[in-house]
Design a protein around this motif. Structure first.
Motif, PDB file in Angstrom:
ATOM      1  N   PRO A 180       0.668  -1.416  -0.073  1.00  0.00           N
ATOM      2  CA  PRO A 180       0.053  -0.154  -0.033  1.00  0.00           C
ATOM      3  C   PRO A 180       0.757   1.547  -0.041  1.00  0.00           C
ATOM      4  CG  PRO A 180      -0.321  -1.283   1.946  1.00  0.00           C
ATOM      5  CD  PRO A 180       0.497  -2.271   1.157  1.00  0.00           C
ATOM      6  N   GLU A 205      -6.831   7.787  -5.582  1.00  0.00           N
ATOM      7  CA  GLU A 205      -6.827   6.613  -4.739  1.00  0.00           C
ATOM      8  C   GLU A 205      -7.952   5.540  -4.971  1.00  0.00           C
ATOM      9  OE1 GLU A 205      -4.757   7.476  -0.948  1.00  0.00           O
ATOM     10  OE2 GLU A 205      -4.396   5.174  -1.115  1.00  0.00           O
ATOM     11  N   GLU A 243      -7.716   2.848  -7.283  1.00  0.00           N
ATOM     12  CA  GLU A 243      -6.603   1.811  -7.011  1.00  0.00           C
ATOM     13  C   GLU A 243      -6.911   0.467  -7.315  1.00  0.00           C
ATOM     14  OE1 GLU A 243      -3.573  -0.411  -6.302  1.00  0.00           O
ATOM     15  OE2 GLU A 243      -4.842  -0.299  -4.634  1.00  0.00           O
ATOM     16  N   HIS A 256      -4.694  -2.335  -9.428  1.00  0.00           N
ATOM     17  CA  HIS A 256      -3.971  -3.323  -8.716  1.00  0.00           C
ATOM     18  C   HIS A 256      -3.776  -4.628  -9.706  1.00  0.00           C
ATOM     19  CE1 HIS A 256      -3.223  -5.411  -4.637  1.00  0.00           C
ATOM     20  NE2 HIS A 256      -2.591  -6.291  -5.605  1.00  0.00           N
TER      21      HIS A 256
END
Lengths: 438, 413
Positions: free
Chosen positions: B149, B163, B166, B170
C-alpha cells in the motif's frame, strides 16, 4: 636534517595530489613532502574555464577533495628552481633545499603567453591557474565591451561560450577554418562553427593576430596579419601550454620544452638514457613511450591522464623491482555552448571519419576516426554514454568503423576528417597538444 | 545440471527463495548460451560493458497481437491499426535512442528532485498510519500491511491518480508486471491477456488525461499532459498513455520488493536491525547494500542488433540477451565476500537500479520510501521476528520478492 627525507612530490596540482594518495594507498608510510609554486592546496582546473568564468563557482571552491589522509608536509608558494641528482635534493625559489629519497615530478605546464607585442597590457589574460581565472572573472563581470579570444582550442571555445552566456560580445580568432581543427578535424569542427553561429560568436577563421595595441596601458585592439584591426578591451590568449621543465635544465635528465622523457614505467630518463629508479614523472610534464601507440613518445595534457599516470608513477617508485608499462588511451571532455563533448584516442593523423550514431545536423552524435582501416579515436557530442564501448574497440585496434548494427544509427558514411596540413616543426604529439596557434 | 539449462532453473519457482547458488554457477561462463538461444550475462564486468554497448537494443518485445473477436471490422481493420500504434509507441523502457531520450526527457522534467523530496513528509505520515493500523495485533503481514500500500499510495499521489480507483488497477498492474517475465512472452495466451489488460488501463488513462487537461493539478500527469510551452514539443497522447501506465506499474511492482526484501534481510541480520534502530543515519548505506544484496529487479532482457564478442563468447545478431543484474551484484570479482550483507561496504557500485541509459527513473523516490519505511519499522515494531523463513514468494523471477512476510511482534511502539 637527519634520517630518511622520504618522497618529495614537485607539483601540487591534480597529478601531485593523486600521486601522493597513490603512494599512501600503496603502503608507503614514510615522510611525504609536496612542493607547489602556487600558494594553494591542489585544486581542479577544468571548472576554471567554465563555472568560475561564468561566476557560478568562486575560484576557491575548486579545491580538490583529499581521498585519504596524506600526513604530508606542504611546501606551497615556492617553485622548484633546480634539481641536484648527485646530492638528491631540489632547490626552491627562496633558496632553501629539500632533500629527497625518491622524487615524483608533476610540475605540469603553464599557459603559453602572448608571444607578440602587447603581452603586458592590462586586459590581456590567459587561463591556467586559479588567479588567472579569478582575474578574468573580475574583468568579465564588469563587463568588457568586446572580448577577443585568440585560439579556438578547447580553452578558447569554452571561454567564448562563457562570455556569450554572460551576454558579452565575443570574437574568436583562429588560423584554421574551424575550431579544434587540429584536434578533431574540420568536419567535426564544423559542429562547433554551428554552435558559434547560434550563440552569436563572431568566428574569424583563417585569422592570425600580429600584435595587441594599447591605450593608456590597457588593451584597445588587435592588429591582424592581413592588415585588419579588431577593437577589443579584453583579450583572452588561449594558445595552449608550455611545460615547466626549465628547473630541470641542470638535473642531468632528458628534459626540454616538450617535457621530461620517461621510460614506459614513467621513470625519468637520464641523459645517458637509463631510467633513474628514484625519479618518477606524471601529468602534463611527463613524456613517455605509450605501448598503446607502439611505443610512440607522447605527453597527454588531460585530466584523466594526470590521475592515472600519477598512480602509475607512484607504483613504479614503490616497486622498482617490478616496473610495468603505462598503457593509456588519451581522453578529454569539454562543455561549451550547452553541449558536452567527450573524446578518446588521438584523432590527428586520421584518414577517415564516420558518423556512427546520432544526428550530425542536430549536433548530437558520435564520430569515429580511422587510419589505415583501424579505429583510432572517437568523439561524442551529447552522446558520451556510448563512448566507453568505442574506447575499448579503439584500445584493441579494431577495424574501422568498429561498431555497426547499433541503436540510433543511420547509414554510416565514411567522410574526410579535414585535418589542416601538418606544420613543420614540432613532433606530432606536440602538435596535437597545442590546441590553438597563431 | 548442464550449463545451457541454468536459466530455466532460475525461472523455476522452486528456486525463487534462493537463486544465488544458480547465479554463481552461471558466472563460471560470464556470457552463457541457453538452450533456447538466449544469452545470459552474469558477471559484473560483462553486464557493465553491455549496458554501455550501442549494439544492445531494448526494443525486444514481440509485436503486439490482439485476440480474434470474430467481428471482421475489428479483426481486419481496427485491431491491426491498434497493433501498429502500440508497436510504434512502446513505453520508454522498451525504446532505444533517440526516441527513448526524448520520452525520458519529458519524464525527467516532471520527476524532479524537488518533487520527490517534497514527498518526504507524506511518505512519513503514510508509513506511520499504516503501522498504526497494526496496533493490537501480534502479527504483521508486511506486504499487505505496508510494502504494497505505501508505494501504491505514493505513485498515485505523484501521478495524480485518484486513490479510489486503485483497486481497479491493482489487478492490471500485477498482470502487466508478469508480462515482463520471460515465460509470459513465450505464451500466446499470456500475451493476449497482456494486450487486453493494456487496452483497459489505457482507456482509463485516456479518460484521466482528458480530465487533467480540463482541470490541471500540480501532479506529474498534469505536468506531462500540459501542452509544450513556447514552441517546445509536447508528448504525443499515445506516448503519454504508455508512459503513465509504465510509471504506474513500476510504482506498483518494484518498491514493494525493496521494502519487503529489506525487512526480510534485517530480520535475518538482527544485529543490523538494532544498529539501524539506534542510528537511522546508517539507512542510506544500508539501502544501497540492500539494492546490491537483494535487488527488487533481478534481470532485464535486451536484443543484440549485431554480433557482439564479449568474454570469450560471440552473441549472434538478433539473439535475446538477459542481463542478470542480481548476479552481477554478487560477483566476487567485483565485491569482496559478496554473499555477506554488509552495509559498511565501500565502493558499492551495484545494479540494483539497472544501469546505462535505462537506469531507474524512480530511484530517488524508491530510496526515500525504503529509507523511511525501514527506519520506522525498526523503531516501532517491538521485538519483531520472522514467522516463516524463507517466506512464500511472488511468481516473478525478475521482479522478485516475497508475496507475504509474516512478522511476529510484541507490540507497536
Amino acid at each position: 636534517m637527519t634520517g630518511d627525507p622520504g618522497i618529495v612530490i614537485v607539483g601540487a596540482s591534480l597529478a601531485g595530489l593523486r600521486g601522493a594518495e597513490a603512494l599512501r594507498e600503496g603502503g608507503y608510510d614514510g615522510p611525504l613532502t609536496l612542493v607547489g609554486d602556487e600558494p594553494y592546496r591542489p585544486y581542479d582546473r577544468p571548472p576554471l574555464s567554465k563555472h568560475v568564468l561564468a561566476g557560478e563557482l568562486p575560484p576557491e571552491a575548486t579545491a580538490l577533495p583529499q581521498q585519504r589522509p596524506l600526513r604530508a608536509h606542504w611546501r606551497l608558494g615556492q617553485p622548484a628552481t633546480a634539481l641536484d641528482r648527485t646530492r638528491k635534493a631540489i632547490r626552491l625559489g627562496d633558496g632553501s633545499e629539500v632533500p629527497y629519497t625518491k622524487l615524483l615530478i608533476a610540475t605540469g605546464a603553464r599557459a603559453r603567453p602572448w608571444p607578440g607585442e602587447g603581452a603586458h597590457l592590462a586586459g590581456v589574460f590567459t587561463i591556467r591557474g586559479r588567479d588567472d581565472a579569478a582575474a578574468l572573472r573580475l574583468a568579465l563581470a564588469r563587463p568588457p565591451k568586446h572580448v577577443l579570444v585568440i585560439g579556438a582550442g578547447l580553452i578558447g571555445c569554452e571561454a567564448a561560450s562563457c562570455c556569450r552566456d554572460l551576454g558579452v560580445p565575443v570574437t574568436l580568432a583562429d588560423p584554421n577554418p574551424t575550431p579544434l581543427a587540429r584536434v578533431l578535424g574540420t568536419l567535426v569542427g564544423g559542429t562547433i562553427v554551428e554552435c558559434l553561429r547560434r550563440a552569436d560568436v563572431a568566428y574569424r577563421a583563417g585569422t592570425k593576430v600580429r600584435a595587441l595595441m594599447g591605450e593608456g596601458g590597457h588593451v584597445a585592439g588587435a592588429h591582424l596579419h592581413d592588415g585588419g584591426l579588431i577593437e577589443t578591451d579584453c583579450v583572452i590568449v588561449a594558445l595552449g601550454a608550455v611545460r615547466d621543465t626549465e628547473w630541470l635544465a641542470q638535473g642531468g635528465l632528458r628534459a626540454d620544452a616538450g617535457g621530461l622523457t620517461c621510460d614506459a614505467a614513467c621513470r625519468a630518463l637520464t641523459r645517458a638514457g637509463d631510467p633513474d629508479p628514484d625519479i618518477g614523472a606524471a601529468g602534463d610534464v611527463a613524456r613517455w613511450p605509450n605501448p598503446l601507440y607502439g611505443g610512440r613518445e607522447m605527453t597527454v595534457e588531460h585530466w584523466g591522464n594526470a590521475v592515472e599516470q600519477a598512480a602509475h608513477a607512484a607504483r613504479s617508485l614503490l616497486r622498482p623491482d617490478d616496473p610495468r608499462p603505462y598503457r593509456h588511451l588519451p581522453a578529454f571532455w569539454s562543455s561549451q555552448f550547452g553541449i558536452n563533448i567527450k573524446a578518446v584516442g588521438l584523432a590527428e593523423g586520421a584518414d577517415a571519419v564516420a558518423i556512427v550514431q546520432g544526428d550530425r545536423a542536430a549536433q548530437r552524435y558520435l564520430a569515429v576516426y580511422g587510419r589505415s582501416g583501424r579505429s583510432i579515436a572517437a568523439v561524442s557530442f551529447d552522446q558520451a554514454r556510448w563512448l566507453p564501448s568505442y574506447a575499448d574497440r579503439i584500445a584493441e585496434g579494431a577495424a574501422f568503423p568498429p561498431i555497426l548494427d547499433a541503436t540510433d544509427q543511420g547509414r554510416v558514411e565514411i567522410l574526410a576528417p579535414g585535418f589542416p596540413p601538418a606544420r613543420p616543426g614540432p613532433a606530432a604529439d606536440e602538435r596535437m597538444r597545442e590546441m590553438a596557434h597563431v | 545440471m548442464s550449463e545451457d539449462a541454468l536459466f530455466a532453473e532460475v525461472l523455476d519457482p522452486a528456486n525463487r527463495a534462493d537463486p544465488y547458488p544458480i547465479y554463481a554457477r552461471l558466472r563460471r561462463t560470464p556470457v552463457s548460451r541457453q538452450r533456447d538461444g538466449a544469452y545470459v550475462v552474469s558477471t559484473h564486468a560483462a553486464i557493465r560493458s553491455l549496458l554501455f554497448d550501442p549494439r544492445l537494443s531494448s526494443e525486444d518485445l514481440p509485436p503486439s497481437r490482439r485476440p480474434r473477436t470474430g467481428n471482421p471490422l475489428t479483426d481486419w481493420v481496427l485491431n491491426p491499426i491498434k497493433n501498429r500504434v502500440a508497436n510504434a509507441h512502446r513505453p520508454l523502457i522498451f525504446r532505444d535512442p533517440p526516441a527513448h531520450d526524448t520520452l525520458r526527457g519529458f519524464v525527467m522534467n516532471e520527476f524532479t528532485i524537488a518533487r520527490v523530496n517534497g514527498l518526504h513528509g507524506r511518505v512519513g505520515a503514510l508509513v506511520d498510519t499504516l503501522i498504526e493500523q497494526c496496533r493490537g495485533r501480534d502479527t504483521v503481514c508486511l506486504v499487505d500491511d505496508l510494502s504494497y500500500p505505501l508505494p501504491v499510495a505514493v505513485i498515485c499521489e505523484l501521478l495524480g491518480v485518484p486513490e479510489a480507483d486503485e483497486p481497479q488497477f491493482h489487478a492490471w498492474a500485477t498482470q502487466l508486471a508478469t508480462a515482463l517475465e520471460p515465460d509470459a512472452r513465450r505464451d500466446d495466451e499470456a500475451r493476449r491477456v497482456t494486450v487486453t489488460t493494456f487496452d483497459a488501463i489505457a482507456a482509463y488513462m485516456r479518460r484521466l488525461i482528458r480530465e487533467k487537461r480540463r482541470h490541471p493539478g500540480d501532479d506529474m500527469l498534469s505536468g506531462l499532459a500540459r501542452p509544450g510551452r513556447a514552441g517546445a514539443p509536447a508528448m504525443g497522447d499515445v506516448d503519454l498513455i504508455a508512459t503513465a501506465v509504465l510509471l504506474l506499474v513500476a510504482g506498483h511492482e518494484t518498491t514493494v520488493n525493496l521494502i519487503t526484501n529489506g525487512m526480510l534481510t534485517l530480520l535475518r541480520h538482527p544485529h543490523e536491525l538494532d544498529r539501524l534502530k539506534a542510528d537511522p543515519e546508517r539507512a542510506p548505506r544500508l539501502i544501497e547494500e540492500l539494492l546490491r544484496y537483494e535487488p527488487p529487479v533481478h534481470f532485464r532482457t535486451r536484443k543484440a542488433l549485431g554480433a557482439i564478442e564479449i568474454a570469450g563468447t560471440t552473441i549472434p545478431k538478433g539473439a535475446p540477451v538477459i542481463l542478470l543484474f542480481a548476479s552481477g551484484n554478487r560477483d566476487p570479482e567485483r565485491f569482496a565476500d559478496p554473499d555477506r550483507f554488509d552495509p559498511d561496504r565501500a565502493d558499492n557500485q551495484h545494479f540494483g537500479f539497472g544501469g546505462g541509459l535505462h537506469y531507474c527513473v524512480g530511484a530517488p523516490l524508491a530510496r526515500i520510501e525504503a529509507e523511511i519505511a525501514l527506519v520506522t519499522l525498526c523503531r516501532r515494531l517491538v521485538r519483531p521476528t520472522l514467522l516463516d523463513d524463507p517466506p512464500p514468494y511472488r511468481a516473478g523471477a525478475s521482479l522478485r520478492g516475497p508475496s507475504n512476510l509474516g512478522i511476529r511482534i510484541a507490540g507497536i511502539a
